[in-house]
Scaffold this motif. Structure first.
Motif, short mmCIF file in Angstrom:
data_model
loop_
_atom_site.label_atom_id
_atom_site.label_comp_id
_atom_site.label_asym_id
_atom_site.label_seq_id
_atom_site.Cartn_x
_atom_site.Cartn_y
_atom_site.Cartn_z
N PRO A 560 8.69 -19.04 -12.12
CA PRO A 560 8.55 -20.49 -12.12
C PRO A 560 7.62 -20.98 -11.03
CG PRO A 560 10.51 -19.90 -10.90
CD PRO A 560 9.92 -18.60 -11.41
N ALA A 561 7.28 -22.24 -11.12
CA ALA A 561 6.75 -22.96 -9.96
C ALA A 561 7.95 -23.37 -9.11
CB ALA A 561 5.97 -24.18 -10.42
N TRP A 562 7.70 -23.79 -7.88
CA TRP A 562 8.80 -24.22 -7.02
C TRP A 562 8.50 -25.63 -6.51
CZ3 TRP A 562 13.28 -21.58 -6.43
CH2 TRP A 562 13.29 -20.24 -6.87
N SER A 563 9.55 -26.40 -6.40
CA SER A 563 9.40 -27.79 -5.95
C SER A 563 10.51 -28.12 -4.96
CB SER A 563 9.47 -28.76 -7.13
OG SER A 563 8.40 -28.56 -8.04
N THR A 564 10.35 -29.27 -4.31
CA THR A 564 11.38 -29.79 -3.44
C THR A 564 11.37 -31.31 -3.55
OG1 THR A 564 12.30 -29.72 -1.19
CG2 THR A 564 9.92 -30.04 -1.39
#
Length: 577
Positions: A560-564
Motif C-alpha cells: 500500500p501507500a501510507w498516510s497519516t
C-alpha cells in the motif's frame, strides 16, 4: 502330516529360501502373507496388519524375520500401541532392511524419537529421500514433516520450511492448510538477510520458493527470480489473445464480470463495478467485449452466473465478490474459464485463476511489517469487536509474534468505546500501538492514549481508520496515526483522474466507497496485465490500491501507500517512514 503342518512346513521352507538369498544390503522378497498384511495397513487396518505380520515373523528366520518384525512394529505404532512397537523394534537389525520396509522403520524410529524429544536421533533415522522409495504419499508426507519437526527443534527453521513445503505437495484439505500456516510461521522468524540469501539458493522448482518469495514481497524485498509457476500448476491460457503490447498490456477477448448487483452485497458491488468501468473506458487500446452478470450475493447465484458466462463464450471471468461465492467456484471440480476472484477463498485459487482482495487480514500483516521494519518490539493492540477488527488484530498478532515481536496487551472495544484508562495503565513498556478500529472509535480512544503516555509512541491503524471521518475539526484527534491507504487517494495513479475530481461527480467514489472504487479499477488492470504480473521479479504493477504483485499461488499481493492525519486531514507520507 496334517494340512496345517504341511502349510507351515512349506511356508518355513519358502522363508528359508528367501533368507538364503538375502544379504544385509538387499531385502528378501516379500511373502504373500507380508504383502497381504501391508495391504491391510494401507487400507487403514493397522491392528490386523500387525497381528498378521507377527504371525509371519514367528515362522521366519534371519533378514526375513527382521523385515517382518520391522513392519509389525510400524503397524502397532499406527494402531496406537507404541509399547508393543518399541518391544518389537528392539529385535530388529536395521542394517538388514531396505526398500519400503527400511523407510517405514526409519519413520517409526523418527516419530518415536520426536515423542521422546530427541530430534538428533530423529534426523539420524530419516536418512535418504522418502520420494525415492515406494511409500504411499501419506507416509512420504509424514517423512518430510518428521524431518521438519526435527530441523525446527535443532534451530534450522529454513530447512524445516523446505521439508514442510515438500510435504505440502502431498497433502490436501485441512492438513495442507495447517502446513501452509506452519511454513509461513517458520519463514516469518527469519531475518531479511537470511530469508533473501537462502531463498536465492533454492533450485528452480523447489516447492518452498513460492512461499519464500511471498514472504519477501510482504517485507518489500526484491525477488531473486520469478515465481515458479509450473511447479504449482499456475498457468494462464492466453492463446486466444492477440500478442502483448510493449508494456505488457494483453487483455482478454471476451470478459464477464460476476458481481452481486442485487442482494445484501449490492452496495459494495456498485463502486467495484464503477471503478472497473473507469479503467476499462479509460483505456484507448483494444478492449474485450464485457458483460456484467448478477450473482445475487449467493453461492448458488455465483455458480449460475459463472455457467452463464462460459455459455456466452467468455474467455476470462472477473469476480465473484462475496467470500461464499468465491468458495463455491473454487470448490468446483473444474473451471473451464479462468477467473480473477475478488475476495479471499478458504483455499488457494485453482490452476490458471487468481485471487485479489482487500481483506482485513492484509491490513494486520502490513501493519506488523511496518512496525517490525522500524524496530518496534512491544505493541499494545486495540481492536474493535466487529469482524474486520477481529480479523485484522488476529493477523497482526500472529505475524508480529512470529517475527519476534511481543504483544504487550490486547484491548477490545465496542462501537462506542468507553473508558479504557484502567487497562491502559496496566500496559508496561509498549513502544507502539496498533489500532484495528474505525475513525470515530479512534477519536474516542486518542485522548485516553495521550493521558496514559502513549501519544508519543508509534501508532498504526488499518484502512478502516478513515471510516466515519471527514470533518477536520473532529479528526484532528487522529493526527499522527499512520495507516495503509490507496495510492489513488494519496498520490494519484495513471489512467484515473484525481480522487477528488471523481468523487465530485460520482457518488460511488466518495468516502469509504473510494477504496472499493480503486479496487475495481485494479481488478481491470490486473486482468489486462495478468501475464506480465506472472513473470515479473521486481517493481510490480502500479495500481490504484498500491503496488501489485502476483505470488506463485495465484494470489495478488498489495504493497500500500501510507498516510497519516495532519491537522485533521489525511496526508500521504511517501514510503511510510
Amino acid at each position: 502330516m496334517n494340512k496345517h503342518a504341511a502349510r507351515i512346513s512349506a511356508l518355513s521352507l519358502s522363508m528359508l529360501l528367501f533368507v538364503g538369498c538375502a544379504t544385509t544390503s538387499v531385502a528378501p522378497t516379500s511373502s504373500p502373507g507380508q504383502q497381504a498384511a501391508i495391504a491391510l495397513l494401507e487400507q487403514g487396518k493397522p491392528r490386523e496388519a500387525a497381528q498378521q505380520l507377527e504371525a509371519e515373523a514367528a515362522l521366519a528366520r534371519g533378514s526375513s524375520r527382521t523385515a517382518l518384525l520391522a513392519d509389525a512394529a510400524f503397524a502397532w505404532h499406527e494402531a496406537g500401541d507404541d509399547t508393543r512397537a518399541r518391544a518389537l523394534m528392539a529385535q530388529v537389525q536395521p542394517r538388514q532392511l531396505s526398500g519400503a520396509t527400511r523407510q517405514r522403520f526409519g519413520l517409526l524410529q523418527a516419530e518415536l524419537a520426536l515423542a521422546d524429544k530427541q530430534p538428533a536421533a530423529a534426523l539420524q533415522a530419516l536418512t535418504g529421500n522418502a520420494g525415492d522409495n515406494p511409500l504411499p504419499a501419506p507416509l512420504q508426507a509424514r517423512w518430510h514433516l518428521a524431518r521438519a519437526q526435527a530441523m525446527e527443534a535443532t534451530g534450522d527453521a529454513f530447512t524445516a520450511a523446505v521439508e514442510r513445503a515438500r510435504a505440502g505437495v502431498l497433502l490436501a484439505g485441512a492438513a495442507r492448510a495447517d502446513n501452509q500456516r506452519a511454513i509461513t510461521r517458520l519463514l516469518a522468524g527469519l531475518d531479511d538477510a537470511t530469508l533473501s540469501s537462502r531463498a536465492a539458493a533454492l533450485p528452480v522448482g523447489d516447492p518452498l520458493y513460492n512461499y519464500a518469495g511471498r514472504a519477501m514481497i510482504g517485507r518489500g524485498l526484491p525477488l531473486p527470480r520469478p515465481f515458479d509457476r509450473d511447479a504449482n500448476a499456475w498457468q494462464l491460457d492466453t492463446s486466444k489473445r492477440p500478442p502483448a503490447d510493449v508494456d505488457g498490456y494483453r487483455p482478454p477477448v471476451k470478459m464477464a464480470v460476476l458481481l452481486p448487483l442485487t442482494g445484501n452485497l449490492a452496495t459494495a458491488a456498485a463502486p467495484v463495478r464503477d471503478g472497473l468501468l473507469a479503467g476499462y473506458y479509460g483505456e484507448g487500446r483494444r478492449r474485450p467485449d464485457i458483460s456484467f452478470i448478477d450473482t445475487k450475493g449467493t453461492a448458488g447465484g455465483a455458480n449460475a452466473a459463472y455457467d452463464q458466462a462460459v455459455a456466452a463464450g467468455a474467455d476470462f471471468v472477473v469476480g465473484p465478490l462475496g467470500r461464499d461465492e468465491v468458495d463455491a467456484l473454487f470448490h468446483r471440480d473444474q473451471l473451464q474459464v479462468p477467473l480473477l476472484a475478488l475476495n479471499r477463498g478458504k483455499d488457494t485459487p485453482p490452476a490458471g485463476s487468481a485471487g485479489f482482495s482487500l481483506a482485513p487480514e492484509d491490513d494486520g500483516l502490513m501493519a506488523a511489517e511496518y512496525l517490525l521494519g522500524r524496530e518496534r518490539g512491544n505493541v499494545l493492540v486495540i481492536a474493535s469487536n466487529d469482524d474486520a477488527g477481529r480479523r485484522a488484530s488476529a493477523a497482526f498478532k500472529e505475524r508480529f509474534s512470529e517475527r519476534g515481536g511481543k504483544v504487550a496487551a490486547t484491548i477490545n472495544v465496542g462501537g462506542a468505546p468507553g473508558n479504557i484508562s484502567p487497562q491502559l495503565q496496566q500496559v508496561q513498556g509498549a513502544d507502539a500501538v496498533f489500532l484495528a478500529v474505525k475513525g470515530d472509535q479512534a477519536r474516542a480512544l486518542a485522548p485516553q492514549l495521550a493521558l496514559s503516555g502513549l501519544a508519543a509512541v508509534s501508532r498504526v491503524g488499518t484502512s478502516q481508520l478513515t471510516n466515519n471521518t471527514g470533518k477536520a475539526e473532529e479528526d484532528i484527534a487522529l493526527d499522527g496515526i499512520i495507516y495503509p491507504s490507496e495510492a489513488w487517494t494519496t498520490r494519484g495513479v495513471s489512467g484515473l483522474p484525481s480522487a477528488a475530481s471523481v468523487a465530485s461527480t460520482l457518488p460511488t467514489a466518495r468516502g469509504g466507497a473510494a477504496r472499493l472504487f480503486a479496487f475495481g479499477f485494479d481488478a481491470w488492470k490486473i486482468t489486462a496485465y495478468l501475464e506480465k504480473l506472472a513473470t515479473s521479479t521486481s517493481g510490480g504493477l502500479s495500481g490504484a490500491t498500491g503496488t501489485l504483485h502476483l505470488d506463485g499461488f495465484g494470489n495478488v499481493l498489495r504493497t500500500p501507500a501510507w498516510s497519516t492525519f495532519s491537522s485533521g486531514r489525511p496526508m500521504p507520507i511517501g514510503d511510510g517512514r
